[in-house]
Design a protein around this motif. Structure first.
Motif, PDB file in Angstrom:
ATOM      1  N   LYS A 119       0.828  -1.211   0.000  1.00 30.44           N
ATOM      2  CA  LYS A 119       0.000   0.000   0.000  1.00 30.44           C
ATOM      3  C   LYS A 119       0.862   1.261   0.000  1.00 30.44           C
ATOM      4  CE  LYS A 119      -4.019  -2.023   2.259  1.00 30.44           C
ATOM      5  NZ  LYS A 119      -4.804  -2.088   3.502  1.00 30.44           N
ATOM      6  N   TRP A 121       3.952   1.558  -1.033  1.00 32.17           N
ATOM      7  CA  TRP A 121       4.636   1.673  -2.328  1.00 32.17           C
ATOM      8  C   TRP A 121       3.678   2.206  -3.389  1.00 32.17           C
ATOM      9  CZ3 TRP A 121       9.304   1.985  -4.193  1.00 32.17           C
ATOM     10  CH2 TRP A 121       9.487   1.878  -5.568  1.00 32.17           C
ATOM     11  N   ASN A 122       2.463   1.664  -3.451  1.00 34.45           N
ATOM     12  CA  ASN A 122       1.470   2.128  -4.436  1.00 34.45           C
ATOM     13  C   ASN A 122       1.121   3.591  -4.210  1.00 34.45           C
ATOM     14  OD1 ASN A 122       1.346  -0.352  -5.731  1.00 34.45           O
ATOM     15  ND2 ASN A 122      -0.345  -1.074  -4.476  1.00 34.45           N
ATOM     16  N   PHE A 123       0.980   3.982  -2.943  1.00 39.97           N
ATOM     17  CA  PHE A 123       0.688   5.376  -2.622  1.00 39.97           C
ATOM     18  C   PHE A 123       1.842   6.270  -3.079  1.00 39.97           C
ATOM     19  CE2 PHE A 123       0.955   9.046   0.229  1.00 39.97           C
ATOM     20  CZ  PHE A 123      -0.316   9.588   0.046  1.00 39.97           C
ATOM     21  N   GLU A 125       4.033   5.673  -5.436  1.00 42.84           N
ATOM     22  CA  GLU A 125       4.071   5.712  -6.897  1.00 42.84           C
ATOM     23  C   GLU A 125       3.036   6.697  -7.451  1.00 42.84           C
ATOM     24  OE1 GLU A 125       5.873   3.754  -9.497  1.00 42.84           O
ATOM     25  OE2 GLU A 125       7.194   3.985  -7.776  1.00 42.84           O
ATOM     26  N   LYS A 126       1.839   6.688  -6.872  1.00 42.04           N
ATOM     27  CA  LYS A 126       0.771   7.577  -7.343  1.00 42.04           C
ATOM     28  C   LYS A 126       1.045   9.041  -7.014  1.00 42.04           C
ATOM     29  CE  LYS A 126      -2.928   4.186  -7.040  1.00 42.04           C
ATOM     30  NZ  LYS A 126      -4.096   3.740  -6.287  1.00 42.04           N
ATOM     31  N   ASN A 127       1.785   9.266  -5.926  1.00 44.83           N
ATOM     32  CA  ASN A 127       2.005  10.632  -5.457  1.00 44.83           C
ATOM     33  C   ASN A 127       3.439  11.109  -5.663  1.00 44.83           C
ATOM     34  OD1 ASN A 127      -0.682  11.101  -4.380  1.00 44.83           O
ATOM     35  ND2 ASN A 127      -0.152   9.487  -2.942  1.00 44.83           N
TER      36      ASN A 127
END
Length: 177
Positions: A119, A121-123, A125-127
């Motif tokens: 989570k 890492w995904n956050f 990447e998105k930000n």
């Protein structure tokens, strides 16, 4: 090799509309469908590829050892692309007689820390990378991360070996001509 890839890509693009309409008509979920095509490509004396035909239902019957090795790799690639890992199938066969409630061939359930790490890492990447550095993530690899890295390395090694084999086959073909 690039010319052959170009022929295949252009051929697939040229029939995309009819394939897509067939998928829309007959398949409920378009992400759960695949099709194997067989491309017959002839190489002329200058090694220029020519598309002879495309088979929509190519035979996977092997007629010799070389044919068997090629088709075996093809089937492994196909199964991997649709999400069925051949190593998982082999472990499942070995565990078929086992009545264990948690056979080792099943995909591992992620721990809370692994889910949180994904989570974060995904956050990040998105930000724009604000959730931590790559070094931070790599310095704290979980069992799931290591398993994924090993599978990826094995697949890359197999692909490189296949490409090396193709290049050496083309070099041998040039020597014969």
């Amino acid at each position: 090799m690039d010319e052959i890839k170009s022929i295949i890509v252009k051929t697939i693009i040229s029939v995309h509309v009819s394939n897509a309409s067939g998928v829309r008509l007959f398949v409920q979920n378009r992400t759960s469908v695949y099709e194997l095509f067989g491309f017959d490509i002839l190489l002329d004396s200058k090694l220029k590829p020519w598309l002879m035909e495309v088979n929509i239902s190519p035979s996977l019957k092997a007629s010799c050892d070389l044919d068997y090795r090629i088709k075996e790799d093809l089937v492994v690639d196909l199964l991997n692309m649709v999400g069925v890992r051949v190593s998982d199938l082999e472990m499942a066969k070995g565990a078929a007689g086992c009545r264990s409630k948690n056979p080792k061939w099943r995909k591992p359930v992620l721990t809370t820390s692994e889910r949180n790490k994904q989570k974060r890492w995904n956050f990040a990447e998105k930000n724009g990378g604000g959730g931590g550095s790559v070094v931070e993530f790599l310095s704290n690899l979980t069992e799931d991360d290591l398993r994924m890295l090993k599978e990826t390395e094995d697949e890359v090694r197999r692909i490189i070996a296949a490409e090396t084999s193709s290049v050496s086959s083309l070099a041998q073909l040039k020597l014969l001509m």
